[in-house]
Each structure stands twice: as C-alpha cells, then as structure tokens.
Design an enzyme around this catalytic site. Structure first.
Site, short mmCIF file in Angstrom:
data_model
loop_
_atom_site.label_atom_id
_atom_site.label_comp_id
_atom_site.label_asym_id
_atom_site.label_seq_id
_atom_site.Cartn_x
_atom_site.Cartn_y
_atom_site.Cartn_z
N ASP A 91 20.95 -20.26 34.71
CA ASP A 91 21.79 -21.10 35.56
C ASP A 91 20.96 -21.73 36.67
O ASP A 91 20.05 -21.09 37.20
CB ASP A 91 22.91 -20.23 36.16
CG ASP A 91 24.04 -21.07 36.73
OD1 ASP A 91 24.10 -22.28 36.45
OD2 ASP A 91 24.85 -20.51 37.49
N GLY A 125 20.81 -27.90 37.24
CA GLY A 125 21.33 -29.06 37.96
C GLY A 125 21.03 -29.00 39.45
O GLY A 125 20.65 -30.00 40.07
N ARG A 126 21.18 -27.82 40.04
CA ARG A 126 20.90 -27.67 41.47
C ARG A 126 19.41 -27.83 41.76
O ARG A 126 19.02 -28.38 42.80
CB ARG A 126 21.41 -26.32 41.96
CG ARG A 126 22.88 -26.33 42.34
CD ARG A 126 23.42 -24.94 42.51
NE ARG A 126 23.69 -24.31 41.20
CZ ARG A 126 24.10 -23.08 41.04
NH1 ARG A 126 24.26 -22.30 42.11
NH2 ARG A 126 24.35 -22.60 39.83
N TRP A 127 18.58 -27.36 40.84
CA TRP A 127 17.13 -27.54 40.99
C TRP A 127 16.79 -29.03 41.04
O TRP A 127 16.00 -29.47 41.88
CB TRP A 127 16.43 -26.87 39.81
CG TRP A 127 14.93 -26.87 39.86
CD1 TRP A 127 14.11 -25.91 40.38
CD2 TRP A 127 14.06 -27.89 39.35
NE1 TRP A 127 12.80 -26.26 40.23
CE2 TRP A 127 12.73 -27.47 39.60
CE3 TRP A 127 14.27 -29.11 38.70
CZ2 TRP A 127 11.62 -28.23 39.22
CZ3 TRP A 127 13.17 -29.88 38.33
CH2 TRP A 127 11.87 -29.43 38.59
N SER A 144 27.23 -22.89 26.36
CA SER A 144 28.47 -22.14 26.19
C SER A 144 29.53 -23.00 25.52
O SER A 144 29.43 -24.24 25.48
CB SER A 144 28.99 -21.64 27.54
OG SER A 144 29.64 -22.68 28.24
N SER A 145 30.56 -22.36 25.01
CA SER A 145 31.67 -23.10 24.40
C SER A 145 32.42 -23.94 25.43
O SER A 145 33.14 -24.86 25.06
CB SER A 145 32.62 -22.13 23.69
OG SER A 145 33.04 -21.10 24.57
N ASN A 202 30.74 -25.62 27.80
CA ASN A 202 29.86 -26.71 28.25
C ASN A 202 30.23 -28.06 27.66
O ASN A 202 29.72 -29.10 28.12
CB ASN A 202 28.40 -26.39 27.91
CG ASN A 202 27.77 -25.38 28.84
OD1 ASN A 202 26.80 -24.71 28.48
ND2 ASN A 202 28.33 -25.22 30.04
N SER A 243 30.60 -15.36 33.06
CA SER A 243 30.90 -16.64 32.42
C SER A 243 31.05 -16.53 30.91
O SER A 243 30.48 -17.32 30.16
CB SER A 243 29.83 -17.69 32.79
OG SER A 243 29.86 -17.95 34.17
N GLU A 275 22.85 -2.96 32.51
CA GLU A 275 22.58 -3.16 33.93
C GLU A 275 22.66 -4.65 34.22
O GLU A 275 22.14 -5.47 33.46
CB GLU A 275 21.19 -2.62 34.29
CG GLU A 275 21.04 -1.12 34.09
CD GLU A 275 21.95 -0.32 35.01
OE1 GLU A 275 22.05 -0.67 36.20
OE2 GLU A 275 22.58 0.64 34.52
#
Length: 246
Positions: free
Chosen positions: A26, A29-31, A71-72, A74, A202, A213
């Site tokens: 994840d 986009g923010r990167w 993911s389904s 997306n 998600s 973990e």
C-alpha cells in the site's frame, strides 16, 4: 480440541524465520503525490520494490511470499489506473519471468485473474506453467482477489460435494475448508505486513491470518526494500507465538 494444520506452528527450522510472509503493498499513490508525480509513477516504483523484496525474501530463505497486487475491490478505481496496472503486470512478467525461472522460483496466482481478459490470462497461465516444476521458493501474486469471496467459494464447493454424497457434513472442519482455499498447499501464514500506515486487512487472507503475526509499518510501498523486510523479520522473531496455548 484439534488444531487445524493451517494454524499449527511449523515443525523444525528457525522459529525466528517465518516460512510464509504476506504483504499488502500500500502507498504507491501517496508516494507519487508527495513527489508531484502521476499515480502510475508510484505503481512503477512499486514494481521495483517488488523486485527488491522478492530477491531479499529468497536470500533469507522464506519459503512463500504472497503479495496483494490487485484486489477484487480495485475495479472501482478509474479505468485509466486499472489499465496502467495491467500494463505493469504484463511488463513484470516479460521482464522478470526469466529470473524467477532461473532462481527455481515457483509462481502461483490466487484470485480470479481470468477477468483480466484473454491476452493477460494466457500470459499469466504461461508464466505459471513455466515455473510449475520449480522446487525453490514460491511467489504468490493475489490478482482480483478477495478473501470473503475465497471463503464463500470454498463453502460452495464443500456444499456441492456434500449434496452429491461425496462427503458427510461432519467431515467439514477447519482442515476441509483450508484444503479448498486458493492457498491450499502453501505453508501456514506466519507474518502479514501492511505498508503505508493503514491498520486494516482489506479483505486479504482473512482465514489464513487467524494466527499470523500482523505488522503495520508507516513506510510507503515504493520505499519498502530488503532492509525493511529484514527489520520486519527481526520484529517477528521477537514475538512469542502461543497459538492459543500458554
């Protein structure tokens, strides 16, 4: 009370080294946004992070690495972004398949990737077939994957077998469900990492994560590399796993 094979600790080996690691990749986009770049630039940088992390995982001796690539959910993204992601997947297969084959890596895909269309489906099928006989590490790519749909499909298959008289209802236990999941045959999931600071799964490997973990890190996926994977493994090694016992 019996323990499902999916949740049992691995026998032998280094208890501080997970056999199976999964990553929710994840933050692409923010990167890109932080650098005033288009989102596709973040996805391209994310592909390079995949290369770094998969190589480090092999060097560490991790048996299975599962990456949440698409993911389904997306499909809700803009068509242009979905198209860019599919193009990057094609590029990754063309550019990296030779290395995976040479390194004895077995490629496996979970999820309903056939929705991507004939051309890409055939490319994925060919990559899977080319590495099917490899006996080294397994690289699992989750494409058009959703854990709730995976569990529901497993339940349907067991219901069909029960209705046909192949099995009795009493035979449907944790192990029976585990055998019907997309991840059947993989080592139990030991460590699940999510990058970018989000603290949720998600809809990823919900069944498999029951005793895994969980590690949530603030690093955006394109900045996650071999050193950060080693840090995650070091954190895992410090945890005491009791699987419901004392």
């Amino acid at each position: 009370m019996s323990t499902s094979p999916a949740f049992a600790p691995a026998a032998g080996g280094d208890p501080g080294m997970p056999r199976h690691v999964a990553i929710i990749m994840d933050g692409n986009g923010r990167w890109a946004k932080k650098r005033l770049l288009p989102r596709v630039a973040g996805h391209r940088a994310g592909v390079e992070a995949v290369r770094k992390v998969t190589r480090e995982a092999r060097a560490l001796g991790i048996e299975a690495l599962t990456l949440y690539a698409f993911s389904s959910e997306n499909w809700r993204r803009p068509d242009t972004e979905v198209t860019d992601l599919m193009a990057l997947l094609r590029t990754f297969i063309r550019s990296d398949l030779d290395e995976l084959a040479a390194e004895n890596v077995r490629l496996r895909v979970i999820g309903d990737y056939r929705r991507f269309g004939t051309d890409l489906t055939e490319m994925i099928d060919g990559a899977i077939a080319r590495t099917a006989a490899n006996s080294g590490a397994t690289l699992v790519i989750a494409l058009n994957y959703g854990a709730q749909a995976e569990i529901a499909a497993a339940a349907r298959r067991l219901a069909i077998r029960t209705a046909a008289g192949d099995i009795g209802a009493e035979a449907i236990d944790e192990a029976a469900i585990e055998a019907e999941l997309d991840t059947a045959g993989l080592p139990p999931l030991d460590l699940l990492i999510r990058t970018s600071g989000e603290r949720r799964l998600s809809n990823f490997l919900l069944w498999q994560a029951a005793y895994a973990e969980l590690l949530f890190v603030d690093t955006l996926w394109p900045d996650f590399d071999g050193a950060r994977l080693r840090e995650a493994i070091a954190s895992f090694a410090q945890r005491e796993r009791r699987f419901g016992g004392l």
